[in-house]
Design a protein around this motif. Sequence first.
Motif, short mmCIF file in Angstrom:
data_model
loop_
_atom_site.label_atom_id
_atom_site.label_comp_id
_atom_site.label_asym_id
_atom_site.label_seq_id
_atom_site.Cartn_x
_atom_site.Cartn_y
_atom_site.Cartn_z
N LEU A 45 55.69 91.34 25.60
CA LEU A 45 56.97 91.38 24.89
C LEU A 45 58.07 91.92 25.79
O LEU A 45 59.16 91.35 25.85
CB LEU A 45 56.86 92.23 23.62
CG LEU A 45 58.17 92.39 22.83
CD1 LEU A 45 58.70 91.05 22.35
CD2 LEU A 45 57.95 93.33 21.65
N VAL A 46 57.78 92.97 26.52
CA VAL A 46 58.77 93.54 27.45
C VAL A 46 59.14 92.51 28.51
O VAL A 46 60.32 92.31 28.81
CB VAL A 46 58.25 94.85 28.08
CG1 VAL A 46 59.15 95.29 29.22
CG2 VAL A 46 58.14 95.94 27.03
N ARG B 192 70.40 93.51 21.30
CA ARG B 192 69.38 92.90 20.43
C ARG B 192 67.99 93.15 21.00
O ARG B 192 67.06 93.43 20.26
CB ARG B 192 69.64 91.39 20.29
CG ARG B 192 68.65 90.71 19.38
CD ARG B 192 68.81 91.16 17.92
NE ARG B 192 67.80 90.51 17.12
CZ ARG B 192 67.02 91.15 16.25
NH1 ARG B 192 67.14 92.44 16.06
NH2 ARG B 192 66.12 90.49 15.57
N ALA B 193 67.85 93.09 22.32
CA ALA B 193 66.57 93.38 22.95
C ALA B 193 66.14 94.82 22.66
O ALA B 193 64.97 95.08 22.37
CB ALA B 193 66.64 93.14 24.46
N ARG B 194 67.08 95.74 22.69
CA ARG B 194 66.76 97.14 22.38
C ARG B 194 66.30 97.30 20.94
O ARG B 194 65.38 98.05 20.65
CB ARG B 194 67.97 98.03 22.65
CG ARG B 194 68.23 98.25 24.10
CD ARG B 194 69.40 99.16 24.33
NE ARG B 194 69.63 99.31 25.76
CZ ARG B 194 70.76 99.71 26.29
NH1 ARG B 194 71.79 100.00 25.50
NH2 ARG B 194 70.88 99.83 27.58
N ASP C 287 62.73 98.70 19.68
CA ASP C 287 62.63 99.79 18.69
C ASP C 287 61.79 99.36 17.49
O ASP C 287 60.98 100.14 17.00
CB ASP C 287 64.02 100.22 18.22
CG ASP C 287 64.79 100.99 19.27
OD1 ASP C 287 64.16 101.48 20.24
OD2 ASP C 287 66.02 101.11 19.13
N GLU C 288 61.98 98.13 17.04
CA GLU C 288 61.23 97.64 15.88
C GLU C 288 59.75 97.48 16.19
O GLU C 288 58.92 97.58 15.30
CB GLU C 288 61.79 96.30 15.40
CG GLU C 288 63.14 96.41 14.74
CD GLU C 288 63.72 95.06 14.36
OE1 GLU C 288 63.17 94.01 14.78
OE2 GLU C 288 64.73 95.04 13.65
N SER C 289 59.43 97.22 17.43
CA SER C 289 58.03 96.96 17.79
C SER C 289 57.23 98.21 18.12
O SER C 289 56.01 98.15 18.24
CB SER C 289 57.96 95.99 18.97
OG SER C 289 58.43 96.63 20.13
N ARG C 290 57.90 99.32 18.25
CA ARG C 290 57.19 100.56 18.57
C ARG C 290 56.26 100.97 17.44
O ARG C 290 56.51 100.72 16.27
CB ARG C 290 58.19 101.69 18.81
CG ARG C 290 58.89 101.55 20.11
CD ARG C 290 59.66 102.81 20.43
NE ARG C 290 60.34 102.62 21.69
CZ ARG C 290 61.57 103.00 21.93
NH1 ARG C 290 62.26 103.61 20.99
NH2 ARG C 290 62.11 102.78 23.09
N ALA C 291 55.21 101.65 17.82
CA ALA C 291 54.26 102.15 16.81
C ALA C 291 54.99 103.09 15.87
O ALA C 291 55.76 103.95 16.30
CB ALA C 291 53.12 102.87 17.50
N GLY C 292 54.78 102.91 14.60
CA GLY C 292 55.41 103.77 13.61
C GLY C 292 56.81 103.37 13.23
O GLY C 292 57.44 104.03 12.41
N LEU D 178 62.86 84.75 18.56
CA LEU D 178 62.10 84.80 19.82
C LEU D 178 61.27 83.55 20.09
O LEU D 178 60.94 83.28 21.25
CB LEU D 178 61.21 86.03 19.85
CG LEU D 178 61.93 87.36 20.03
CD1 LEU D 178 60.94 88.50 20.03
CD2 LEU D 178 62.76 87.37 21.31
N ARG D 179 60.93 82.79 19.07
CA ARG D 179 60.09 81.59 19.28
C ARG D 179 60.69 80.62 20.31
O ARG D 179 60.01 80.23 21.25
CB ARG D 179 59.81 80.88 17.97
CG ARG D 179 58.65 81.48 17.25
CD ARG D 179 58.17 80.60 16.10
NE ARG D 179 57.06 81.26 15.45
CZ ARG D 179 57.00 81.52 14.17
NH1 ARG D 179 57.97 81.16 13.37
NH2 ARG D 179 55.96 82.13 13.67
#
Length: 73
Positions: free
Chosen positions: A8-9, A25-27, A31-36, A62-63
């Motif tokens: 993803l990165v 938007r990338a940030r 943030d949304e993909s981080r655990a928790g 992203l697709r």
Amino acid sequence: MDGARGELVELLVWAVTAGLLDVMRARVIVDESRAGARENAERAGVSAVTWRQRRSRTVRQLRPIADQWTQAA
């Protein structure tokens, strides 16, 4: 980073460099993909439905970028 998060990165860095995705938007995606992140959103008052809608929007966005990334590789 390795595995899916590492990919993803790599995708996000490529997309920003290629001008296909805004840095802010990338940030947000990171943030949304981080655990928790879901739990943090719920604590901040974001409903589960809203969370799923955001994730769905991110996947839709992203697709096509991922398709271009794959073709470029």
